[in-house]
Design a protein around this motif. Structure first.
Motif: not given
Lengths: 268, 286
Positions: A43-47, A67-73, A75-79
């Motif tokens: 992810l390169k700067g998503v808003s 999918s990564t964005l969803l997982r970030c939301i 908290g499954l994947v740290p940002i």
């Protein structure tokens, strides 16, 4: 039918707590998020923002970070940088498991591969989390679980094990399982991608009904017609960025960016 | 476990390969008894009896009579073998479950120590462990003024329980790691904590996966209980040697030892069949 739909809850503690906050404040607020697996930036700067009751569809080619964005939301994947707020949780600041668990009571996720617990029946799958995580009373949970299974049209399959259900049925049980937590936000990660075309419809109908009832939904999907029908806003992602966002009518019919046009001409 | 890849999209495949390797490693050391093995043993036994019968001198009882005469004693020895196998399996399994659970701990020192213990006992020859237990454990201990004797068979049981422990530990670790990571993801997205995920979602699914290798291990252990004869425990093998020296007829060697093998086959074959059956049944369900 359910006598108490998942979204019209009786006021719970967390809603009373939130009643003081600005109702127009978006329930999900993602700002300039960067995320990388090792040296590969996904992810390169998503808003993005999602208002309460809103339905946002994320479309885009594979590997674009949807999918990564969803997982970030949830908290499954740290940002690495940026900020994510869901309801009252600053997701990017959650460190301990306890904090993440509190978040996940608000945000529930449905996966492409259903991920039901194979050693539990459909009903037990739905009941487990409310009983063991929310510590609710078993009989009350059971009632709600049966109502949810009825809602997704699987009341008669309550005692079946996931291995005995079709893909579409499993996915609907998975949706019921997520709803049983009474989340504020539902995340759907390509939930129909692993299904055959005939069963896609039954799952989409379930999601459509949820959206109508006012559940806040974020969907990653390849079902363009469905996205156009139910979304309030569609985001097109590519290469870890949101290339274009807008209401479905605009994005699908009058895309402004060349990349969006190229993608849509491939899939529509 | 740290994996590095320049292509993160390949990670799901990579982890699947790792799991396949782990599974092969876990199940690699297996006994696959077939009915034909029993047939071959029976043939050896019959041949042995026939050869010995031909050598029987006038006035001596026939081979089958001799074997029948010793059978009650040998059977008592066999029961002892089974008793040792039950106890070693019980002790080893309980210890192994703890050790295996320590191997998947989040605390690095716990994980590393249990990893070391597991691999030390898993890779040490069973006979060496048996000898260590035999000679390092005293023949009696004094507790509060009373002398408690430790019989040889107890030491042998402990000696056999050690490799069982290590193998069970590895079976548990392998089973936990063979559960798809998506189960962990699903559990954590439903706000289960790690302990709940482990006990309610992961471990219950492991039981099925652990059962076949665990039974396989038991079959191996049962056959290894004859090692105790080397350290002088009165089990079937020891008694066979005694019987042979009492008879003092070299022609009996083949028939007696193949007779003992037959006993073990008859006991282990159903276990092996059942293991195969369970494996087939659980393989489809995933």
């Amino acid at each position: 039918m359910m006598d108490r739909p998942a979204v019209n809850k009786s006021p719970t503690q967390r809603e009373r707590k939130r009643s003081g906050s600005d109702p127009s404040r978006p329930i999900v607020d993602v700002a300039d998020v960067h995320q990388a697996f090792g040296s590969v930036e996904v992810l390169k700067g998503v808003s993005m923002i999602v208002r309460k009751g809103g339905v946002v569809c994320i479309i885009g080619p594979s590997g674009s970070g949807k999918s990564t964005l969803l997982r970030c939301i949830n908290g499954l994947v740290p940002i690495q940088s940026g900020s994510i707020r869901v309801a009252d949780f600053e997701v990017h600041q959650l460190r301990t498991d306890k904090e993440k668990i509190a978040l996940r009571k608000e945000v529930s996720m449905v996966f492409q591969q259903y991920n039901l617990f194979p050693h539990k029946t459909a009903l037990e799958n739905v009941m487990m989390a409310p009983i063991h995580v929310l510590h609710e009373e078993r009989n009350e949970v059971r009632e709600r679980a049966v109502a949810l299974l009825t809602k997704v049209g699987l009341a008669q399959k309550r005692d079946s094990y996931p291995g005995e259900l079709s893909g579409g049925q499993q996915q609907r049980v998975a949706i019921a399982r997520s709803l049983a937590m009474r989340p504020e936000v539902m995340l759907f990660d390509e939930v129909t991608a692993a299904l055959d075309p005939e069963t896609v419809k039954e799952v989409l109908n379930t999601i459509r009904e949820l959206a109508r009832e006012g559940m806040t939904c974020i969907l990653v999907t390849h079902e363009m017609r469905f996205a156009r029908e139910i979304a309030d806003e569609v985001l097109f992602t590519d290469g870890g960025k949101i290339v274009e966002a807008g209401p479905p009518a605009e994005l699908f019919d009058r895309p402004r960016m060349e990349r969006t046009k190229a993608f849509l001409s491939q899939v529509l | 476990m740290k994996r590095e890849s320049v292509l993160p999209v390949l990670l799901p495949d990579a982890s699947r390969l790792v799991q396949t390797a782990l599974r092969e490693r876990r199940d690699g050391w297996r006994v696959r008894l077939r009915a034909s093995h029993g047939g071959a043993l029976l043939a050896v036994f019959v041949t042995g009896c026939a050869i010995a019968q031909a050598q029987v001198q006038a006035g001596n009882p026939s081979i089958l009579e001799t074997i029948w005469k010793w059978t009650p004693l040998l059977a008592r020895g066999f029961v002892f073998n089974l008793a040792i196998s039950f106890m070693a399996m019980g002790i080893g399994s309980i210890a192994g479950l703890f050790l295996g659970y320590a191997q998947i701990s989040l605390l690095s020192p716990v994980r590393k120590t249990s990893w070391f213990v597991t691999h030390f006992f898993r890779n040490a020859p069973w006979l060496v462990l048996l000898f260590y237990c035999m000679f390092l454990i005293p023949f009696e201990v004094t507790l509060f003024g009373t002398k408690i004797p430790i019989p040889d068979w107890t030491k042998a049981t402990l000696g056999l329980a050690l490799p069982v422990m290590a193998n069970v530990s590895e079976i548990l670790r392998g089973a936990v790691q063979s559960i798809p990571t998506t189960q962990w993801e699903a559990a954590s997205s439903l706000a289960f904590n790690r302990r709940q995920t482990m006990w309610m979602i992961i471990l219950p699914q492991c039981i099925k996966r652990m059962l076949p290798p665990w039974m396989n291990l038991y079959a191996i252990l049962t056959m290894s209980t004859v090692l105790a004869s080397i350290v002088g425990v009165n089990e079937m093998m020891t008694l066979t040697q005694r019987a042979l020296s009492a008879e003092n007829r070299p022609g009996l060697l083949l028939s007696f030892y193949s007779y003992v093998l037959l006993w073990f086959f008859v006991y282990c074959y159903p276990i092996a069949r059942w293991t195969v059956h369970l494996e087939a049944r659980y393989a489809v369900k995933q």
